[in-house]
Design a protein around this motif. Structure first.
Motif, PDB file in Angstrom:
ATOM      1  N   PHE A   1       0.831  -1.196   0.000  1.00 33.55           N
ATOM      2  CA  PHE A   1       0.000   0.000   0.000  1.00 33.55           C
ATOM      3  C   PHE A   1       0.868   1.249   0.000  1.00 33.55           C
ATOM      4  O   PHE A   1       2.013   1.220   0.436  1.00 33.55           O
ATOM      5  CB  PHE A   1      -0.903   0.029   1.235  1.00 33.55           C
ATOM      6  CG  PHE A   1      -1.948  -1.039   1.252  1.00 33.55           C
ATOM      7  CD1 PHE A   1      -3.077  -0.946   0.454  1.00 33.55           C
ATOM      8  CD2 PHE A   1      -1.818  -2.152   2.062  1.00 33.55           C
ATOM      9  CE1 PHE A   1      -4.046  -1.935   0.462  1.00 33.55           C
ATOM     10  CE2 PHE A   1      -2.778  -3.139   2.088  1.00 33.55           C
ATOM     11  CZ  PHE A   1      -3.891  -3.028   1.280  1.00 33.55           C
TER      12      PHE A   1
ATOM     13  N   SER B   1      -8.594  -3.289   0.316  1.00 29.48           N
ATOM     14  CA  SER B   1      -9.114  -2.494   1.412  1.00 29.48           C
ATOM     15  C   SER B   1      -9.234  -3.361   2.650  1.00 29.48           C
ATOM     16  O   SER B   1      -9.369  -4.588   2.555  1.00 29.48           O
ATOM     17  CB  SER B   1     -10.466  -1.883   1.066  1.00 29.48           C
ATOM     18  OG  SER B   1     -11.421  -2.894   0.889  1.00 29.48           O
TER      19      SER B   1
ATOM     20  N   ALA C   1      -2.739   5.930   1.319  1.00 27.68           N
ATOM     21  CA  ALA C   1      -3.959   5.124   1.304  1.00 27.68           C
ATOM     22  C   ALA C   1      -4.486   4.835   2.714  1.00 27.68           C
ATOM     23  O   ALA C   1      -5.646   4.484   2.876  1.00 27.68           O
ATOM     24  CB  ALA C   1      -3.708   3.816   0.573  1.00 27.68           C
TER      25      ALA C   1
ATOM     26  N   ASP D   1      -7.537   1.226  -1.385  1.00 26.31           N
ATOM     27  CA  ASP D   1      -6.514   1.388  -2.415  1.00 26.31           C
ATOM     28  C   ASP D   1      -7.033   0.836  -3.736  1.00 26.31           C
ATOM     29  O   ASP D   1      -7.602  -0.242  -3.784  1.00 26.31           O
ATOM     30  CB  ASP D   1      -5.240   0.647  -2.006  1.00 26.31           C
ATOM     31  CG  ASP D   1      -4.067   0.972  -2.898  1.00 26.31           C
ATOM     32  OD1 ASP D   1      -4.029   2.087  -3.452  1.00 26.31           O
ATOM     33  OD2 ASP D   1      -3.179   0.126  -3.036  1.00 26.31           O
TER      34      ASP D   1
END
Length: 141
Positions: free
Chosen positions: A55, A95, A59, A75
């Motif tokens: 990530f 996510s 994010a 994301d």
């Protein structure tokens, strides 16, 4: 030849067996969309390490509301590949959301977070009154 007999009279053990295979710890291991967390404590603060590789720092969303610390990621990435005859797009959505209940002893206004090498590090300082103090000698009059 031996015959194996099973005792089906003791059905009370079924919930324990069910929980062993399908309980929260087992489901947490199977659900790879929620990252694992290490929680540690020392005299001055608590620390949370959340393993979330892949990530971007932007994010992450870390928020505290009424002693609930919530860490979430939303994301979206797109990959586009052009060749001579076709155009291909691949979408990858990642996510998760993870919440922790904070004790009364933390100073939620001073929480710090860093994201480095795929690990989100949170430092949650304790309030001064919650830190261990040296013994105080009281004189006798």
């Amino acid at each position: 030849m031996k015959t194996v007999l099973r005792n089906y009279d003791n059905l009370n053990s079924f919930p324990a067996l069910f929980n062993e295979f399908f309980g929260e710890p087992a489901l947490a291991k199977l659900n790879k969309s929620v990252p694992s967390a290490n929680i540690k404590e020392n005299e001055d603060n608590f620390g949370i390490e959340l393993v979330a590789p892949g990530f971007k720092k932007d994010a992450f969303k870390v928020e505290v509301h009424e002693r609930n610390l919530t860490i979430s990621v939303e994301d979206k990435t797109e990959t586009e590949e052009k060749t001579e005859t076709f155009l291909r797009k691949e979408y990858n959505f990642g996510s998760f959301s993870r919440s922790f209940r904070l004790p009364n002893t933390v100073d939620s206004d001073k929480i710090e977070a860093t994201y480095e090498d795929g690990v989100l590090h949170l430092t949650i300082p304790k309030k001064e009154e919650a830190k261990p103090k040296e013994p105080k000698l009281i004189s006798i009059n």
